[in-house]
Design a protein around this motif. Structure first.
Motif, mmCIF file in Angstrom:
data_model
loop_
_atom_site.group_PDB
_atom_site.id
_atom_site.type_symbol
_atom_site.label_atom_id
_atom_site.label_comp_id
_atom_site.label_asym_id
_atom_site.label_seq_id
_atom_site.Cartn_x
_atom_site.Cartn_y
_atom_site.Cartn_z
ATOM 1 N N ALA A 208 0.821 -1.212 -0.053
ATOM 2 C CA ALA A 208 -0.040 0.131 0.084
ATOM 3 C C ALA A 208 0.925 1.317 0.106
ATOM 4 C CB ALA A 208 -0.822 -0.081 1.291
ATOM 5 N N PRO A 209 0.535 2.439 -0.715
ATOM 6 C CA PRO A 209 1.014 3.686 -0.476
ATOM 7 C C PRO A 209 1.754 3.959 0.843
ATOM 8 C CG PRO A 209 -0.926 3.875 -1.739
ATOM 9 C CD PRO A 209 -0.752 2.474 -1.190
ATOM 10 N N ASP A 210 0.733 3.781 1.870
ATOM 11 C CA ASP A 210 1.446 3.951 3.317
ATOM 12 C C ASP A 210 1.900 2.931 4.017
ATOM 13 O OD1 ASP A 210 -1.012 2.808 3.554
ATOM 14 O OD2 ASP A 210 -1.961 3.796 4.949
ATOM 15 N N PHE A 211 2.484 1.972 3.411
ATOM 16 C CA PHE A 211 3.082 0.683 3.954
ATOM 17 C C PHE A 211 4.065 1.070 4.797
ATOM 18 C CE2 PHE A 211 6.826 -1.996 4.019
ATOM 19 C CZ PHE A 211 6.262 -3.289 4.190
ATOM 20 N N MET A 212 4.164 0.433 6.044
ATOM 21 C CA MET A 212 5.167 0.861 7.047
ATOM 22 C C MET A 212 5.956 -0.578 7.461
ATOM 23 S SD MET A 212 5.378 3.873 7.645
ATOM 24 C CE MET A 212 6.306 3.944 8.998
ATOM 25 N N PHE A 213 7.011 -0.615 7.621
ATOM 26 C CA PHE A 213 8.107 -1.640 8.098
ATOM 27 C C PHE A 213 8.541 -1.483 9.496
ATOM 28 C CE2 PHE A 213 11.783 -3.768 8.802
ATOM 29 C CZ PHE A 213 11.828 -5.128 8.732
ATOM 30 N N SER A 214 8.228 -2.527 10.522
ATOM 31 C CA SER A 214 8.801 -2.371 11.697
ATOM 32 C C SER A 214 9.648 -3.291 11.942
ATOM 33 C CB SER A 214 7.657 -2.427 12.954
ATOM 34 O OG SER A 214 6.445 -1.440 12.521
ATOM 35 N N ASP A 215 10.910 -3.025 12.453
ATOM 36 C CA ASP A 215 11.950 -4.096 12.907
ATOM 37 C C ASP A 215 11.761 -4.298 14.386
ATOM 38 O OD1 ASP A 215 13.148 -2.379 14.543
ATOM 39 O OD2 ASP A 215 14.793 -1.963 13.261
ATOM 40 N N ARG A 216 12.355 -5.385 14.926
ATOM 41 C CA ARG A 216 12.337 -5.881 16.333
ATOM 42 C C ARG A 216 12.234 -4.827 17.392
ATOM 43 N NH1 ARG A 216 16.288 -10.670 15.742
ATOM 44 N NH2 ARG A 216 15.152 -11.710 13.853
ATOM 45 N N GLN B 148 -8.237 -1.966 -5.620
ATOM 46 C CA GLN B 148 -7.476 -2.353 -6.678
ATOM 47 C C GLN B 148 -6.846 -3.802 -6.006
ATOM 48 O OE1 GLN B 148 -6.599 0.988 -4.770
ATOM 49 N NE2 GLN B 148 -7.675 1.681 -6.511
ATOM 50 N N GLY B 149 -7.601 -4.611 -5.246
ATOM 51 C CA GLY B 149 -7.204 -5.780 -4.830
ATOM 52 C C GLY B 149 -6.489 -5.654 -3.182
ATOM 53 N N TRP B 150 -5.832 -6.804 -2.955
ATOM 54 C CA TRP B 150 -5.192 -6.885 -1.782
ATOM 55 C C TRP B 150 -4.037 -6.221 -1.822
ATOM 56 C CZ3 TRP B 150 -7.068 -8.670 2.762
ATOM 57 C CH2 TRP B 150 -8.375 -9.558 2.762
ATOM 58 N N ARG B 151 -3.512 -5.244 -0.590
ATOM 59 C CA ARG B 151 -2.378 -4.507 -0.560
ATOM 60 C C ARG B 151 -1.685 -4.679 0.915
ATOM 61 N NH1 ARG B 151 -2.359 -4.787 -5.289
ATOM 62 N NH2 ARG B 151 -3.141 -3.138 -6.636
ATOM 63 N N GLN B 152 -0.403 -4.776 0.754
ATOM 64 C CA GLN B 152 0.112 -5.013 2.129
ATOM 65 C C GLN B 152 0.322 -3.667 3.041
ATOM 66 O OE1 GLN B 152 3.907 -7.037 2.273
ATOM 67 N NE2 GLN B 152 3.917 -7.266 4.341
ATOM 68 N N LYS B 153 -0.081 -3.516 4.196
ATOM 69 C CA LYS B 153 -0.348 -2.417 4.830
ATOM 70 C C LYS B 153 0.906 -2.319 5.606
ATOM 71 C CE LYS B 153 -2.756 1.054 6.775
ATOM 72 N NZ LYS B 153 -3.162 2.213 5.827
ATOM 73 N N SER B 154 1.405 -3.508 6.155
ATOM 74 C CA SER B 154 2.467 -3.273 7.093
ATOM 75 C C SER B 154 3.277 -4.907 7.206
ATOM 76 C CB SER B 154 2.178 -3.042 8.469
ATOM 77 O OG SER B 154 1.272 -4.320 9.303
ATOM 78 N N ALA B 155 4.438 -4.621 7.735
ATOM 79 C CA ALA B 155 5.259 -5.951 7.861
ATOM 80 C C ALA B 155 6.023 -5.542 9.208
ATOM 81 C CB ALA B 155 6.251 -6.266 6.787
ATOM 82 N N THR B 156 5.937 -6.538 10.163
ATOM 83 C CA THR B 156 6.747 -6.561 11.480
ATOM 84 C C THR B 156 7.617 -7.742 11.770
ATOM 85 O OG1 THR B 156 4.698 -5.205 12.445
ATOM 86 C CG2 THR B 156 6.200 -6.144 13.709
#
Length: 179
Positions: A70-78, A169-177
Protein backbone atom coordinates in the motif's frame (compact mmCIF):
# COMPACT_ATOMS: atom_id res chain seq x y z
CA UNK A 1 39.62 -19.50 -4.10
CA UNK A 2 36.01 -20.47 -3.54
CA UNK A 3 34.99 -22.88 -0.85
CA UNK A 4 31.71 -24.72 -1.30
CA UNK A 5 29.28 -24.57 1.60
CA UNK A 6 25.57 -24.29 2.18
CA UNK A 7 24.52 -20.89 3.51
CA UNK A 8 20.96 -21.14 4.78
CA UNK A 9 19.41 -17.99 6.11
CA UNK A 10 15.81 -16.99 6.78
CA UNK A 11 14.76 -14.25 4.43
CA UNK A 12 12.42 -11.28 5.09
CA UNK A 13 8.92 -10.12 4.84
CA UNK A 14 9.76 -9.07 2.34
CA UNK A 15 10.42 -12.37 0.45
CA UNK A 16 7.71 -14.81 -0.50
CA UNK A 17 6.55 -17.29 -3.08
CA UNK A 18 3.87 -19.56 -4.35
CA UNK A 19 6.12 -21.53 -6.67
CA UNK A 20 8.29 -19.43 -8.98
CA UNK A 21 10.10 -21.78 -11.33
CA UNK A 22 11.95 -24.49 -9.45
CA UNK A 23 13.76 -21.96 -7.31
CA UNK A 24 10.96 -20.79 -5.04
CA UNK A 25 7.98 -22.22 -3.27
CA UNK A 26 5.34 -21.44 -0.69
CA UNK A 27 4.13 -23.94 1.82
CA UNK A 28 1.22 -23.44 4.14
CA UNK A 29 2.08 -25.23 7.36
CA UNK A 30 -0.94 -24.18 9.34
CA UNK A 31 -3.68 -21.96 8.03
CA UNK A 32 -6.27 -20.58 10.39
CA UNK A 33 -9.87 -21.05 9.30
CA UNK A 34 -10.78 -18.03 7.14
CA UNK A 35 -13.63 -15.79 8.18
CA UNK A 36 -16.90 -16.37 6.33
CA UNK A 37 -16.32 -13.31 4.13
CA UNK A 38 -12.94 -14.55 2.95
CA UNK A 39 -12.79 -17.13 0.21
CA UNK A 40 -10.15 -19.15 -1.56
CA UNK A 41 -9.75 -16.32 -4.07
CA UNK A 42 -8.62 -14.01 -1.24
CA UNK A 43 -5.95 -16.45 -0.11
CA UNK A 44 -4.93 -17.10 -3.73
CA UNK A 45 -4.54 -13.36 -4.36
CA UNK A 46 -2.30 -12.94 -1.32
CA UNK A 47 -0.21 -16.00 -2.27
CA UNK A 48 0.17 -14.55 -5.78
CA UNK A 49 1.61 -11.36 -4.26
CA UNK A 50 4.14 -13.45 -2.32
CA UNK A 51 4.99 -15.30 -5.55
CA UNK A 52 5.70 -11.98 -7.24
CA UNK A 53 7.83 -10.89 -4.30
CA UNK A 54 9.79 -14.13 -4.41
CA UNK A 55 10.47 -13.68 -8.09
CA UNK A 56 11.74 -10.18 -7.28
CA UNK A 57 14.24 -11.67 -4.82
CA UNK A 58 15.47 -14.16 -7.39
CA UNK A 59 15.90 -11.41 -9.99
CA UNK A 60 17.21 -8.90 -7.41
CA UNK A 61 14.44 -6.32 -8.04
CA UNK A 62 13.79 -4.30 -4.86
CA UNK A 63 11.02 -2.20 -6.43
CA UNK A 64 9.12 -5.31 -7.51
CA UNK A 65 9.41 -6.72 -3.98
CA UNK A 66 7.05 -3.99 -2.83
CA UNK A 67 4.71 -4.04 -5.84
CA UNK A 68 1.73 -5.09 -3.67
CA UNK A 69 2.54 -2.70 -0.84
CA UNK A 70 0.00 0.00 0.00
CA UNK A 71 1.21 3.59 -0.52
CA UNK A 72 1.30 4.05 3.27
CA UNK A 73 3.11 0.73 3.91
CA UNK A 74 5.25 0.65 7.04
CA UNK A 75 7.95 -1.82 8.06
CA UNK A 76 8.81 -2.30 11.75
CA UNK A 77 11.89 -4.09 12.96
CA UNK A 78 12.26 -5.95 16.26
CA UNK A 79 13.29 -2.77 18.10
CA UNK A 80 10.10 -1.02 16.99
CA UNK A 81 11.87 1.29 14.53
CA UNK A 82 9.65 2.02 11.51
CA UNK A 83 10.47 2.86 7.92
CA UNK A 84 8.15 3.72 5.04
CA UNK A 85 7.81 2.00 1.68
CA UNK A 86 10.50 4.09 -0.02
CA UNK A 87 13.09 3.41 2.67
CA UNK A 88 12.18 -0.30 2.67
CA UNK A 89 12.78 -0.45 -1.10
CA UNK A 90 16.17 1.25 -0.66
CA UNK A 91 17.22 -1.12 2.12
CA UNK A 92 16.11 -4.19 0.15
CA UNK A 93 17.93 -2.86 -2.93
CA UNK A 94 21.20 -2.64 -1.02
CA UNK A 95 20.80 -6.18 0.33
CA UNK A 96 19.82 -7.62 -3.06
CA UNK A 97 22.76 -5.86 -4.71
CA UNK A 98 25.13 -7.51 -2.24
CA UNK A 99 23.52 -10.92 -2.83
CA UNK A 100 24.01 -10.38 -6.57
CA UNK A 101 27.73 -9.60 -6.18
CA UNK A 102 28.34 -12.45 -3.77
CA UNK A 103 26.28 -15.27 -5.23
CA UNK A 104 26.53 -14.59 -8.94
CA UNK A 105 24.27 -13.87 -11.84
CA UNK A 106 20.47 -13.87 -11.36
CA UNK A 107 20.26 -16.16 -14.39
CA UNK A 108 22.40 -18.85 -12.70
CA UNK A 109 19.86 -21.43 -11.45
CA UNK A 110 22.32 -22.75 -8.89
CA UNK A 111 23.23 -19.37 -7.41
CA UNK A 112 20.21 -18.64 -5.25
CA UNK A 113 16.99 -20.30 -4.17
CA UNK A 114 14.17 -18.90 -2.07
CA UNK A 115 11.31 -20.51 -0.17
CA UNK A 116 8.54 -19.13 2.02
CA UNK A 117 6.61 -20.82 4.76
CA UNK A 118 3.17 -19.33 5.40
CA UNK A 119 2.66 -20.33 9.01
CA UNK A 120 -0.84 -18.93 9.47
CA UNK A 121 -3.42 -16.76 7.74
CA UNK A 122 -6.32 -15.14 9.56
CA UNK A 123 -9.02 -13.18 7.72
CA UNK A 124 -11.27 -10.66 9.45
CA UNK A 125 -13.47 -8.58 7.18
CA UNK A 126 -11.26 -6.67 4.75
CA UNK A 127 -8.06 -7.52 6.59
CA UNK A 128 -5.76 -10.54 6.58
CA UNK A 129 -2.91 -11.24 8.96
CA UNK A 130 -0.20 -13.54 7.63
CA UNK A 131 2.60 -14.98 9.75
CA UNK A 132 5.37 -16.14 7.45
CA UNK A 133 9.07 -16.86 7.18
CA UNK A 134 11.40 -17.16 4.25
CA UNK A 135 14.66 -18.93 3.54
CA UNK A 136 17.46 -18.01 1.17
CA UNK A 137 19.88 -20.78 0.19
CA UNK A 138 23.10 -20.15 -1.71
CA UNK A 139 25.00 -23.15 -3.00
CA UNK A 140 28.39 -21.48 -2.83
CA UNK A 141 29.85 -18.31 -1.45
CA UNK A 142 33.51 -17.34 -1.53
CA UNK A 143 35.29 -17.18 1.82
CA UNK A 144 35.96 -13.47 1.39
CA UNK A 145 32.31 -12.75 0.67
CA UNK A 146 30.64 -14.98 3.27
CA UNK A 147 30.29 -12.13 5.76
CA UNK A 148 28.77 -9.80 3.16
CA UNK A 149 26.30 -12.50 2.13
CA UNK A 150 25.27 -13.16 5.73
CA UNK A 151 24.76 -9.44 6.38
CA UNK A 152 22.71 -8.93 3.19
CA UNK A 153 20.57 -12.02 3.75
CA UNK A 154 20.05 -11.07 7.38
CA UNK A 155 18.65 -7.70 6.28
CA UNK A 156 16.01 -9.63 4.34
CA UNK A 157 15.57 -12.52 6.77
CA UNK A 158 13.17 -13.42 9.52
CA UNK A 159 9.70 -14.29 10.60
CA UNK A 160 7.12 -11.60 9.93
CA UNK A 161 3.59 -10.57 10.79
CA UNK A 162 2.17 -9.05 7.61
CA UNK A 163 -1.09 -7.12 7.59
CA UNK A 164 -2.98 -7.06 4.28
CA UNK A 165 -6.05 -4.98 3.44
CA UNK A 166 -8.58 -5.51 0.66
CA UNK A 167 -8.89 -2.39 -1.50
CA UNK A 168 -10.63 -1.57 -4.77
CA UNK A 169 -7.28 -2.42 -6.44
CA UNK A 170 -7.09 -5.83 -4.71
CA UNK A 171 -5.16 -6.97 -1.63
CA UNK A 172 -2.37 -4.57 -0.56
CA UNK A 173 0.16 -5.07 2.18
CA UNK A 174 -0.30 -2.41 4.84
CA UNK A 175 2.57 -3.40 7.13
CA UNK A 176 5.27 -5.92 7.94
CA UNK A 177 6.62 -6.44 11.44
CA UNK A 178 9.74 -8.50 12.03
CA UNK A 179 9.08 -10.84 14.94
Amino acid sequence: MRSQFAAIILASSCLFAAGVASHASVTARKTAAPAASAGNSDLSAIKAAYKDRSYAVLTRSAGQMYGAAAPDFMFSDRSGAKINRGAAVQRAGAALSTLGRVVGSPSDPQALTYTVDIMSVTFSGNQAIVIESGQVHALSVSDASAGAFAKAASALSGVYRDVWVRTSQGWRQKSATKL
